[in-house]
Design an enzyme around this catalytic site. Structure first.
Site, PDB file in Angstrom:
ATOM      1  N   ARG A  20       0.840  -1.196   0.000  1.00 17.01           N
ATOM      2  CA  ARG A  20       0.000   0.000   0.000  1.00 17.01           C
ATOM      3  C   ARG A  20       0.880   1.252   0.000  1.00 17.01           C
ATOM      4  NH1 ARG A  20       1.284   2.167   4.301  1.00 17.01           N
ATOM      5  NH2 ARG A  20       0.225   4.018   3.542  1.00 17.01           N
ATOM      6  N   ALA A  22       0.715   5.116  -2.180  1.00 19.26           N
ATOM      7  CA  ALA A  22       0.685   5.386  -3.625  1.00 19.26           C
ATOM      8  C   ALA A  22       2.018   5.137  -4.341  1.00 19.26           C
ATOM      9  CB  ALA A  22       0.219   6.822  -3.847  1.00 19.26           C
ATOM     10  N   CYS A 123      -2.084   9.507   8.253  1.00 16.72           N
ATOM     11  CA  CYS A 123      -1.874   8.246   7.535  1.00 16.72           C
ATOM     12  C   CYS A 123      -0.385   7.868   7.539  1.00 16.72           C
ATOM     13  CB  CYS A 123      -2.439   8.322   6.114  1.00 16.72           C
ATOM     14  SG  CYS A 123      -2.634   6.684   5.356  1.00 16.72           S
ATOM     15  N   ASP A 192      -2.381  10.825  -2.867  1.00 16.54           N
ATOM     16  CA  ASP A 192      -2.680   9.702  -3.759  1.00 16.54           C
ATOM     17  C   ASP A 192      -2.852  10.224  -5.174  1.00 16.54           C
ATOM     18  OD1 ASP A 192      -3.694   8.674  -0.930  1.00 16.54           O
ATOM     19  OD2 ASP A 192      -3.180   6.971  -2.204  1.00 16.54           O
ATOM     20  N   ASN A 202      -6.419  12.401  -0.936  1.00 18.50           N
ATOM     21  CA  ASN A 202      -5.540  11.691   0.015  1.00 18.50           C
ATOM     22  C   ASN A 202      -6.401  10.965   1.042  1.00 18.50           C
ATOM     23  OD1 ASN A 202      -2.787  11.133   0.851  1.00 18.50           O
ATOM     24  ND2 ASN A 202      -3.192  12.401   2.635  1.00 18.50           N
ATOM     25  N   LYS A 228       2.106  11.566  -9.437  1.00 15.35           N
ATOM     26  CA  LYS A 228       0.828  11.508  -8.717  1.00 15.35           C
ATOM     27  C   LYS A 228      -0.160  12.566  -9.231  1.00 15.35           C
ATOM     28  CE  LYS A 228       2.744   9.348  -4.649  1.00 15.35           C
ATOM     29  NZ  LYS A 228       3.411   9.614  -3.377  1.00 15.35           N
TER      30      LYS A 228
HETATM   31  P1  RI2 Z   1       3.245   7.689  -0.303  1.00 14.33           P
HETATM   32  C1  RI2 Z   1      -1.686   6.176   1.119  1.00 14.33           C
HETATM   33  O1  RI2 Z   1      -2.826   5.464   0.718  1.00 14.33           O
HETATM   34  C2  RI2 Z   1      -2.024   7.385   1.959  1.00 14.33           C
HETATM   35  O2  RI2 Z   1      -3.212   8.030   1.566  1.00 14.33           O
HETATM   36  C3  RI2 Z   1      -0.804   8.237   1.714  1.00 14.33           C
HETATM   37  O3  RI2 Z   1      -1.003   9.603   2.057  1.00 14.33           O
HETATM   38  C4  RI2 Z   1      -0.615   8.026   0.230  1.00 14.33           C
HETATM   39  O4  RI2 Z   1      -0.926   6.648   0.005  1.00 14.33           O
HETATM   40  C5  RI2 Z   1       0.731   8.367  -0.320  1.00 14.33           C
HETATM   41  O5  RI2 Z   1       1.740   7.552   0.203  1.00 14.33           O
HETATM   42  P2  RI2 Z   1      -3.148   3.931   1.183  1.00 14.33           P
HETATM   43  O6  RI2 Z   1      -2.479   3.041   0.140  1.00 14.33           O
HETATM   44  O7  RI2 Z   1       3.238   7.399  -1.774  1.00 14.33           O
HETATM   45  O8  RI2 Z   1      -2.644   3.699   2.571  1.00 14.33           O
HETATM   46  O9  RI2 Z   1       3.699   9.080  -0.020  1.00 14.33           O
HETATM   47  O10 RI2 Z   1      -4.643   3.828   1.066  1.00 14.33           O
HETATM   48  O11 RI2 Z   1       4.002   6.641   0.482  1.00 14.33           O
END
Ligand code: RI2
Length: 314
Positions: A20, A22, A123, A192, A202, A228
């Protein structure tokens, strides 16, 4: 034999959130397509298209997934062998983009963090944490307030990561944000998706935090790699907000009552609540999202159709 098992296994990991975040999802998808491409001996286009579709139908909101797949699928070649090696090269290029961008964002964003500040994050964004960790490693005496980020508690991952780094951190429930906002000097979150009009998509709860920050005149900083930014929004498409299983929110006992339970995973923060978006090519105001999609990602509207005219990465 094309290894579709590998692709399906990767898709499963993304859906159940074993993989998980993005940027991690984008990197993982690029690695999967690279490994898959190596196993394809004939009908390269058709097999790659099928694999892409399986990966695309996993999580709908983070555009990094789409941008990663699209970047690789722009491979060229006269025959299957040439196409294969170009696809593998593009996948490797994309992976490098993910890795270098995060470091760059860390360096740029850290300049906006002052010694003695308390930062609130939501998050678990590896990109937002890159900024916080870089500032701390530069010797800035900072503290972090992290929300637990229900329903999946990604905030627990954040506090573990920050504790390992030695950064003083306080964990709070999501609903305590306004209570603590008076102690916060800056909000730093990931992304996201960024839309063409500079809105941030997000983790659910982000927009409430932004509202609170604005009320208290606390700067709100978004950390987002340029992959993104969403080309489809230039064409007028809306970002699909993923709604996950009600079981993530409520126990069986409640669900059995027939009560309706909603579980959107993301929300939208309008650009007026955002001071700055830190990307790997610089800190920009949200109003510049269109320029990123056009100049950096190379997408434009030509004859009413969304066309890619430039390469994404240099
Ligand atoms: P990085 C996550 O989504 C969060 O919403 C977080 O802010 C975003 O991805 C970006 O994360 P989820 O996969 O790419 O937990 O900065 O639903 O690591």
């Amino acid at each position: 034999m094309p290894n579709f098992k590998l692709v399906e296994e990767s898709a499963r990991k993304i859906i159940n959130m074993e993989v998980r975040g993005a940027s991690r999802i984008a990197r993982f998808v690029a690695t999967t397509l690279k490994e898959f491409a190596k196993t394809v001996e004939k009908n390269f286009d058709e097999n790659m298209r099928k694999a892409s579709e399986i990966l695309m139908n996993t999580r709908p909101t983070a555009v990094s997934l789409f941008n990663a797949i699209n970047y690789i699928m722009m491979y060229k070649g006269e025959n299957d062998e040439e196409k294969k090696s170009d696809a593998i090269r593009r996948a490797e290029e994309f992976i490098r983009w993910v890795d270098t961008a995060k470091q760059k964002i860390g360096e740029i964003g850290a300049k906006r963090i002052k010694d003695g500040w308390t930062i609130l994050t939501h998050c678990n964004s590896s990109t937002a944490l890159a900024v916080i960790k870089t500032a701390f490693r530069q010797g800035k005496n900072i503290e972090v307030i992290a929300t637990e980020s229900r329903p999946r508690y990604q905030g627990h991952l954040t506090v573990k990561e920050l504790a390992k780094e030695g950064i003083p951190t306080t964990l709070i429930v999501d609903s305590a944000v306004r209570y603590f906002m008076k102690d916060v000097d800056c909000v730093v979150v990931g992304a996201d998706t960024i839309t063409v009009n500079g809105a941030l998509v997000n983790k659910i709860g982000t927009s409430q935090i932004a509202l609170c920050a604005k009320e208290s005149r606390v700067p709100f900083m978004v950390c987002a790699e340029t992959y993104k930014f969403s080309p489809a929004t230039l064409f007028g498409e809306l970002v699909v907000i993923e709604e996950r299983d009600a079981k993530e929110v409520a126990p069986e006992e409640i669900l059995n009552l027939g009560v309706k339970v909603r579980n959107p995973a993301f929300d939208v923060t309008p650009r007026d609540y955002i001071d700055l978006i830190v990307t790997e090519i610089g800190a920009i105001p949200p109003e510049m999202a269109y320029v990123i999609i056009r100049e950096r990602l190379g997408y434009g509207l030509e004859m009413g159709e969304l066309k890619v005219s430039a390469k994404h990465f240099d």
